[in-house]
Design a protein around this motif. Structure first.
Motif, short mmCIF file in Angstrom:
data_model
loop_
_atom_site.label_atom_id
_atom_site.label_comp_id
_atom_site.label_asym_id
_atom_site.label_seq_id
_atom_site.Cartn_x
_atom_site.Cartn_y
_atom_site.Cartn_z
N ARG A 66 -14.22 -0.91 -5.73
CA ARG A 66 -15.20 -1.45 -4.77
C ARG A 66 -16.03 -0.35 -4.12
O ARG A 66 -17.22 -0.50 -3.90
CB ARG A 66 -14.49 -2.28 -3.69
N THR A 67 -15.37 0.78 -3.80
CA THR A 67 -16.10 1.88 -3.15
C THR A 67 -16.54 2.93 -4.17
O THR A 67 -17.32 3.81 -3.84
CB THR A 67 -15.21 2.58 -2.10
N LEU A 104 -3.52 11.99 -2.87
CA LEU A 104 -4.54 11.35 -3.71
C LEU A 104 -4.87 9.94 -3.19
O LEU A 104 -6.04 9.61 -2.99
CB LEU A 104 -4.01 11.30 -5.16
N ILE A 105 -3.85 9.14 -2.95
CA ILE A 105 -4.06 7.75 -2.50
C ILE A 105 -4.74 7.72 -1.13
O ILE A 105 -5.71 6.99 -0.92
CB ILE A 105 -2.71 6.99 -2.48
N ASN A 106 -4.28 8.56 -0.20
CA ASN A 106 -4.87 8.59 1.15
C ASN A 106 -6.34 8.98 1.11
O ASN A 106 -7.16 8.40 1.82
CB ASN A 106 -4.13 9.59 2.05
N GLU A 107 -6.67 9.98 0.30
CA GLU A 107 -8.06 10.45 0.25
C GLU A 107 -8.97 9.37 -0.31
O GLU A 107 -10.09 9.20 0.15
CB GLU A 107 -8.17 11.74 -0.57
N VAL A 108 -8.48 8.63 -1.32
CA VAL A 108 -9.29 7.55 -1.89
C VAL A 108 -9.47 6.44 -0.85
O VAL A 108 -10.57 5.90 -0.67
CB VAL A 108 -8.65 7.00 -3.19
N LEU A 109 -8.39 6.13 -0.12
CA LEU A 109 -8.44 5.03 0.85
C LEU A 109 -9.22 5.38 2.13
O LEU A 109 -9.56 4.49 2.90
CB LEU A 109 -7.03 4.56 1.21
N LYS A 110 -9.49 6.67 2.33
CA LYS A 110 -10.26 7.07 3.53
C LYS A 110 -11.65 6.45 3.51
O LYS A 110 -12.28 6.31 4.55
CB LYS A 110 -10.41 8.60 3.58
N PHE A 111 -12.13 6.10 2.32
CA PHE A 111 -13.48 5.55 2.21
C PHE A 111 -13.47 4.03 2.19
O PHE A 111 -14.47 3.39 1.85
CB PHE A 111 -14.17 6.12 0.97
#
Lengths: 213, 120
Positions: A66-67, A104-111
């Motif tokens: 989505r992002t 990795l997961i946190n950085e992707v979810l930051k957006f």
């Protein structure tokens, strides 16, 4: 009007925290490319390629469709230590693997988005040395599948195990992946690099700083 | 027995943290986000809160801010356990009232020594 070639090869700015990852312009693919070494993570929201070479190491490719933000890690669990936590994966290794996945997961979810939105693909974990008494690749594969199962995150695609090193090209914008299984001539370099990395993290275990305010 | 509230949205991270704390003799209650942690904190009493930063529903920094509003948690040690190394996030944690910032992956012995130190 003349074409300014150098301008078209300007690399997009790396996200904060990822400026130290080696990047270059890949002429053949005509795309900005980040090259991951063992222990590194790279996340981008730009139209970029992430490439790495995996022996017994594993890479998770994680993106939010989505992002269109996505990234890749490249990890190899350290050898046995104390503090057994997760069955078959002892504490130091689990802490290290968890860190590689969580960053990795946190950085992707930051957006934006949540874990349910994530598209995850797994690669690597080859048994690249016949003489290995312990299948290091299998251990890495078991860890990453176990981690994702515990987190309730579905794996959309994987190409793991077997005997070959892999060259992996990942396009986080689209989620496309190209995997090339390397022949024997390339194995020595991959094995040597991974052995050196294992020695590095044995000599100097990766651990975060502690600050009291 | 010293009671610790361990907050992390990652089940595998909670498992490792709980194992580390219980093996040192602490009683541990788990919560998977800031909102659930706030509920647990209000319905019980804890000697220390160990919380992740990036979590859904309510993040760790908002949790610290909420806890510091409560009389019972004005002076309770609160340690952040996070993958975050960015200076601005650390400063936000400090401003919210956190006691310390522990970056993952954690060394169990150093984490336990830090807990012992801040509990006093």
């Amino acid at each position: 009007m003349s074409l300014d070639i150098s301008r078209s090869h300007t690399l997009p700015a790396a996200l904060p925290g990822f400026q130290s990852i080696k990047r270059y312009w890949d002429n053949a693919m005509a795309i900005s490319t980040a090259k991951l070494m063992p222990g590194e993570v790279y996340v981008t929201k730009q139209d970029e390629m992430i490439m790495t070479v995996l022996g017994s190491c594993v890479s998770a490719c994680v993106r939010n469709p989505r992002t269109q933000v996505g990234g890749m890690n490249h990890f190899l669990l350290p050898q046995k230590g104390a503090h057994a936590v997760v069955p078959s994966i002892e504490g130091a290794a689990a802490r290290y693997g968890n860190w590689a996945m969580e960053v990795l997961i946190n950085e992707v979810l930051k957006f934006g988005g949540c874990k349910d939105d994530l598209e995850v693909k797994l690669f690597g974990g080859g048994k690249v040395l016949d003489s290995m008494t312990m299948d290091i690749g299998l251990r890495n594969i078991e860890f990453v599948f176990g981690f994702l199962e515990m987190e309730g995150i579905r794996v959309q695609a994987h190409d793991v195990g077997d005997r070959y090193p892999r060259k992996l090209l990942y396009f986080p914008n689209t989620g496309k992946v190209r995997v090339c299984k390397l022949q024997n001539t390339n194995q020595a370099t991959v094995v040597r690099r991974e052995a050196a990395y294992l020695q590095d993290i044995k000599n100097k275990p990766l651990e975060g700083e502690i600050d009291l305010f | 027995m010293t009671k610790i509230l361990a907050v992390d949205d990652s089940a595998s991270m909670r498992q490792m943290v709980v194992f580390t704390l219980q093996s040192a003799g602490y009683e541990v209650v788990e919560a998977s986000d800031g909102l659930l942690a706030l509920d647990a904190a209000k319905s019980g009493h804890f000697d220390l809160v160990l919380t992740d930063v990036n979590m859904p529903n309510m993040d760790g920094i908002a949790l610290v801010r909420e806890l510091r509003q409560l009389e019972a948690y004005k002076y309770t040690p609160i340690l952040m356990l996070t993958t975050e190394t960015a200076g601005d996030r650390k400063m936000a944690g400090r401003s919210a009232g956190a006691t310390g910032w522990v970056v993952k992956p954690f060394n169990p012995d150093k984490l336990l020594a830090t807990i012992k130190k801040v509990i006093g």
